[in-house]
Write an enzyme that holds these catalytic residues in place. Structure first.
Site, PDB file in Angstrom:
ATOM      1  N   CYS A 152      36.191  30.630  30.929  1.00 16.96           N
ATOM      2  CA  CYS A 152      37.295  31.100  30.434  1.00 16.96           C
ATOM      3  C   CYS A 152      38.592  31.061  31.464  1.00 16.96           C
ATOM      4  O   CYS A 152      39.546  31.429  31.341  1.00 16.96           O
ATOM      5  CB  CYS A 152      37.422  32.375  29.391  1.00 16.96           C
ATOM      6  SG  CYS A 152      37.741  33.761  30.637  1.00 16.96           S
ATOM      7  N   CYS A 165      35.821  33.663  36.038  1.00 17.85           N
ATOM      8  CA  CYS A 165      34.604  33.543  34.565  1.00 17.85           C
ATOM      9  C   CYS A 165      34.524  31.423  34.880  1.00 17.85           C
ATOM     10  O   CYS A 165      35.131  31.236  34.429  1.00 17.85           O
ATOM     11  CB  CYS A 165      34.810  34.109  33.421  1.00 17.85           C
ATOM     12  SG  CYS A 165      33.580  33.899  31.795  1.00 17.85           S
ATOM     13  N   CYS A 191      32.340  41.455  44.845  1.00 22.01           N
ATOM     14  CA  CYS A 191      33.083  42.669  44.329  1.00 22.01           C
ATOM     15  C   CYS A 191      33.884  42.271  43.928  1.00 22.01           C
ATOM     16  O   CYS A 191      35.303  41.430  43.702  1.00 22.01           O
ATOM     17  CB  CYS A 191      33.889  42.907  45.862  1.00 22.01           C
ATOM     18  SG  CYS A 191      35.218  44.180  45.926  1.00 22.01           S
ATOM     19  N   CYS A 208      32.696  39.391  30.487  1.00 20.85           N
ATOM     20  CA  CYS A 208      33.820  39.142  30.682  1.00 20.85           C
ATOM     21  C   CYS A 208      35.036  39.670  29.513  1.00 20.85           C
ATOM     22  O   CYS A 208      34.698  39.432  28.367  1.00 20.85           O
ATOM     23  CB  CYS A 208      34.305  37.630  30.897  1.00 20.85           C
ATOM     24  SG  CYS A 208      35.557  36.795  31.139  1.00 20.85           S
ATOM     25  N   CYS A 243      36.262  37.083  27.512  1.00 23.61           N
ATOM     26  CA  CYS A 243      35.415  36.578  25.983  1.00 23.61           C
ATOM     27  C   CYS A 243      33.945  36.669  26.015  1.00 23.61           C
ATOM     28  O   CYS A 243      33.731  35.462  25.352  1.00 23.61           O
ATOM     29  CB  CYS A 243      35.489  33.971  26.994  1.00 23.61           C
ATOM     30  SG  CYS A 243      34.402  34.365  28.430  1.00 23.61           S
TER      31      CYS A 243
END
Length: 178
Positions: free
Chosen positions: A144, A141, A164, A92, A95
């Site tokens: 976060c 995510c 995707c 991510c 984070c």
């Protein structure tokens, strides 16, 4: 004179109690998330990352902010990772949570990085997205709440899923850099 000392002692007690209470309250209120770490080869418990819009805008580029915090989408074939064939982990951008691995990546011919499964189901979460007159499943995510993209049921075996994902929402870490 005795009253002054009693009031002073009481004030110190109240200030000290408030300080201790506030400290324990903020420590107790910090939400925790259990995710899988590729590097540690196991589950770890980490603090959920919670920031204000202003804080996110300070640490993300305008495009990263638009995609991850405002549920945007990058143009097809415009992202850095849609055609990336190197081995590694996709984290991510907000984070650093491990999200996807290159061994679960495939060419969906859509122009976005596509994966048939996340690193671990604990590392992402999904929710219904009925925006733009479409019914889709949004992928976020777990650490976060960054918008990553969407998941569809037209992927390859073994899952039949196609995650995707926007390249802008990811940071690629090659296997030799883990």
């Amino acid at each position: 004179m005795k009253r002054a000392w009693i009031w002073a002692a009481g004030g110190i007690f109240l200030v000290g109690t408030a300080f201790l209470y506030k400290g324990s309250l903020s420590a107790a209120a910090a939400p925790m998330v259990r995710v899988y770490s590729v590097a540690k080869k196991g589950y770890i418990t980490v603090e959920k990352v919670i920031k204000s819009d202003e804080e996110w805008q300070k640490v993300l580029t305008p495009e990263q902010y638009r995609i991850t915090r405002r549920q945007g989408t990058e143009l097809s074939c415009s992202g850095a990772y849609w055609n990336n064939h190197r081995d590694g982990v996709y984290r991510c951008v907000c984070c650093g949570n491990d999200l996807f691995q290159s061994l679960k990546k495939f060419d969906s011919k859509t122009g976005w990085p596509s994966f048939f499964a996340p690193v671990d189901p604990a590392n992402i979460r999904t929710q219904t997205d009925d925006s733009f007159g479409m019914h889709r499943t949004e992928v976020l995510c777990a650490r976060c709440d960054a918008h990553l993209g969407h998941v569809f049921d037209d992927g390859p075996p073994p899952t039949g899923l196609r995650y995707c994902i926007n390249s802008v929402a990811l940071k690629f870490v090659p296997d030799d850099k883990k």
